[in-house]
Design an enzyme around this catalytic site. Structure first.
Site, mmCIF file in Angstrom:
data_model
loop_
_atom_site.group_PDB
_atom_site.id
_atom_site.type_symbol
_atom_site.label_atom_id
_atom_site.label_comp_id
_atom_site.label_asym_id
_atom_site.label_seq_id
_atom_site.Cartn_x
_atom_site.Cartn_y
_atom_site.Cartn_z
ATOM 1 N N GLU A 1 -7.047 4.725 7.512
ATOM 2 C CA GLU A 1 -6.852 6.150 7.203
ATOM 3 C C GLU A 1 -8.076 6.733 6.512
ATOM 4 O O GLU A 1 -8.426 7.895 6.721
ATOM 5 C CB GLU A 1 -5.575 6.322 6.357
ATOM 6 C CG GLU A 1 -4.328 6.080 7.203
ATOM 7 C CD GLU A 1 -3.157 5.454 6.462
ATOM 8 O OE1 GLU A 1 -3.140 5.454 5.221
ATOM 9 O OE2 GLU A 1 -2.253 4.947 7.165
ATOM 10 N N HIS B 1 -9.597 1.166 4.482
ATOM 11 C CA HIS B 1 -8.346 1.356 5.240
ATOM 12 C C HIS B 1 -8.613 2.302 6.413
ATOM 13 O O HIS B 1 -9.427 3.220 6.308
ATOM 14 C CB HIS B 1 -7.263 1.929 4.320
ATOM 15 C CG HIS B 1 -5.910 1.894 4.948
ATOM 16 N ND1 HIS B 1 -5.497 2.840 5.867
ATOM 17 C CD2 HIS B 1 -4.897 1.007 4.830
ATOM 18 C CE1 HIS B 1 -4.278 2.517 6.272
ATOM 19 N NE2 HIS B 1 -3.889 1.421 5.669
ATOM 20 N N ASN C 1 0.876 -1.172 0.000
ATOM 21 C CA ASN C 1 0.000 0.000 0.000
ATOM 22 C C ASN C 1 0.911 1.218 0.000
ATOM 23 O O ASN C 1 1.464 1.589 1.033
ATOM 24 C CB ASN C 1 -0.901 -0.006 1.241
ATOM 25 C CG ASN C 1 -1.797 1.222 1.292
ATOM 26 O OD1 ASN C 1 -1.815 2.024 0.362
ATOM 27 N ND2 ASN C 1 -2.534 1.375 2.385
ATOM 28 N N TRP C 2 1.070 1.802 -1.187
ATOM 29 C CA TRP C 2 1.987 2.942 -1.313
ATOM 30 C C TRP C 2 1.411 4.211 -0.683
ATOM 31 O O TRP C 2 2.116 5.200 -0.529
ATOM 32 C CB TRP C 2 2.294 3.209 -2.781
ATOM 33 C CG TRP C 2 3.160 2.171 -3.433
ATOM 34 C CD1 TRP C 2 3.738 1.070 -2.854
ATOM 35 C CD2 TRP C 2 3.563 2.149 -4.810
ATOM 36 N NE1 TRP C 2 4.470 0.379 -3.778
ATOM 37 C CE2 TRP C 2 4.384 1.017 -4.986
ATOM 38 C CE3 TRP C 2 3.315 2.977 -5.911
ATOM 39 C CZ2 TRP C 2 4.952 0.694 -6.224
ATOM 40 C CZ3 TRP C 2 3.878 2.659 -7.132
ATOM 41 C CH2 TRP C 2 4.689 1.533 -7.281
ATOM 42 N N LYS C 3 0.108 4.188 -0.392
ATOM 43 C CA LYS C 3 -0.583 5.381 0.149
ATOM 44 C C LYS C 3 -0.317 6.572 -0.787
ATOM 45 O O LYS C 3 -0.214 6.366 -2.000
ATOM 46 C CB LYS C 3 -0.145 5.628 1.594
ATOM 47 C CG LYS C 3 -0.299 4.360 2.458
ATOM 48 C CD LYS C 3 -0.149 4.577 3.923
ATOM 49 C CE LYS C 3 -0.312 3.248 4.653
ATOM 50 N NZ LYS C 3 -0.256 3.378 6.104
ATOM 51 N N SER D 1 3.423 -2.078 10.362
ATOM 52 C CA SER D 1 4.876 -2.177 10.573
ATOM 53 C C SER D 1 5.449 -3.546 10.196
ATOM 54 O O SER D 1 6.361 -4.040 10.860
ATOM 55 C CB SER D 1 5.235 -1.804 12.021
ATOM 56 O OG SER D 1 4.884 -0.449 12.269
ATOM 57 N N GLU E 1 -5.486 -4.753 10.361
ATOM 58 C CA GLU E 1 -4.426 -3.767 10.596
ATOM 59 C C GLU E 1 -4.706 -3.017 11.896
ATOM 60 O O GLU E 1 -5.535 -2.096 11.913
ATOM 61 C CB GLU E 1 -4.388 -2.754 9.447
ATOM 62 C CG GLU E 1 -4.120 -3.356 8.094
ATOM 63 C CD GLU E 1 -3.536 -2.334 7.117
ATOM 64 O OE1 GLU E 1 -2.447 -2.589 6.613
ATOM 65 O OE2 GLU E 1 -4.157 -1.287 6.898
ATOM 66 N N GLY F 1 2.569 2.419 10.797
ATOM 67 C CA GLY F 1 3.540 3.512 10.665
ATOM 68 C C GLY F 1 4.241 3.857 11.970
ATOM 69 O O GLY F 1 4.921 4.879 12.057
ATOM 70 N N GLY G 1 2.858 -0.954 4.274
ATOM 71 C CA GLY G 1 2.985 0.461 3.931
ATOM 72 C C GLY G 1 4.445 0.818 3.684
ATOM 73 O O GLY G 1 5.005 0.519 2.628
ATOM 74 N N GLY G 2 5.083 1.439 4.684
ATOM 75 C CA GLY G 2 6.437 1.983 4.538
ATOM 76 C C GLY G 2 7.432 1.054 3.859
ATOM 77 O O GLY G 2 8.153 1.474 2.938
HETATM 78 P P1 13P Z 1 3.021 0.452 7.676
HETATM 79 O O1 13P Z 1 3.512 -0.833 7.078
HETATM 80 O O2 13P Z 1 3.773 1.660 7.201
HETATM 81 O O3 13P Z 1 2.898 0.372 9.161
HETATM 82 O O4 13P Z 1 1.520 0.676 7.113
HETATM 83 C C1 13P Z 1 0.619 -0.354 7.215
HETATM 84 C C2 13P Z 1 -0.574 -0.007 6.412
HETATM 85 O O5 13P Z 1 -1.335 0.886 6.756
HETATM 86 C C3 13P Z 1 -0.797 -0.761 5.175
HETATM 87 O O6 13P Z 1 -2.077 -0.533 4.666
#
Ligand code: 13P
Length: 253
Positions: A99, A97, A9-11, A215, A169, A175, A236-237
């Site tokens: 967010e 998600h 997930n590149w966001k 994470s 999640e 994050g 994500g990251g």
């Molecule tokens: P991180 O891997 O950066 O914690 O993000 C997780 C996430 O929200 C994937 O959708």
């Protein structure tokens, strides 16, 4: 055997040049996906077509959109519909998600509409659920996640739920560098599967891929993915770093 999935997930990150370099480098890392494994790239809307071209012909590598709207079409300036995504060949879409729930106030009821629209247009949802830190500290995370599933997915048929993808999640792990332990992940994933089994039947529940997100890193993926009810991750990251995401893909069962 249900699918094992490493989903990026590149966001809201990267330029198109950076996006193309990232995918090129991940492909160049030469990770071999087994028939039950899949790598999915959840990219921003404007990059779908260019990343899709890079993935073309690559076995078990697919695109996901990060969202779609809960209406079919019409006067909704700035929104993107499930039908539009389908028409450009997108197979997956991330739905709900945390967010989007937090910043865009997406409710369980709206997400229930989104998953129906996805099915109407043949998109596969990657449905996200998970609790915040206050709920985890109260110890009510199982009930909280069960309610998210009930209110957004229980109107679906067992047939629609077969092969479905859920991402658990925990918000406190997103994050933050603070991942759930593999035992915590296994416990709630097993709970999610049992809730799904009660509603849809054990065979359907056993066919659903439940990904862990929060994470996930190159260094912890193998242990987390090794749990019996963890079928990969939504990342994500670490998905923004080619070598890290390549390692995460190769950590799938
Ligand atoms: P991180 O891997 O950066 O914690 O993000 C997780 C996430 O929200 C994937 O959708």
């Amino acid at each position: 055997m249900r699918k094992q999935i490493a989903a990026a997930n590149w966001k809201m990150n990267l330029t198109v040049q950076q996006a193309e370099t990232l995918v090129t480098d991940i492909i160049a890392a030469g990770v071999e996906l087994k028939p039950n494994q899949e790598a999915v790239f959840g990219v921003p809307f404007p990059y779908i077509t260019s990343v899709q071209k890079k993935l073309s012909g690559k076995k078990n590598m697919n695109i996901a959109a990060q969202n779609c709207y809960s209406k079919v079409c019409g006067a909704y300036t700035g929104e993107v519909s499930a039908e539009m995504l389908k028409s450009i060949g997108v197979p997956y879409v991330i739905i709900g998600h945390s967010e989007r729930r937090e910043y865009f106030k997406e409710s369980n009821a709206e997400l229930a509409e989104k998953v129906i629209i996805c099915f109407e247009f043949g998109l596969k949802p990657i449905f996200c659920c998970g609790e915040d830190l206050a709920i985890r500290e109260q110890g009510t995370q199982n009930d909280f996640v069960e309610t998210q599933l009930k209110e957004s997915l229980f109107h679906l048929t067992p047939q629609q739920m077969t092969g479905f993808v859920i991402a658990y999640e925990p918000i406190w792990a997103i994050g933050t560098g603070k991942t759930a332990s593999s035992a915590q992940a296994q416990e709630i994933h097993a709970h999610i599967r049992s809730v799904l089994a009660t509603q849809f039947g054990q065979d359907v529940a056993d066919s659903i891929s439940i990904l862990y997100g929060g994470s996930v890193k190159a260094g912890n993926a193998k242990e987390i993915f090794g749990q019996p009810d963890v079928d990969g991750g939504l990342v994500g990251g670490a998905s923004l770093v080619a070598t890290d995401f390549a390692t995460i893909i190769s950590s799938l069962k």
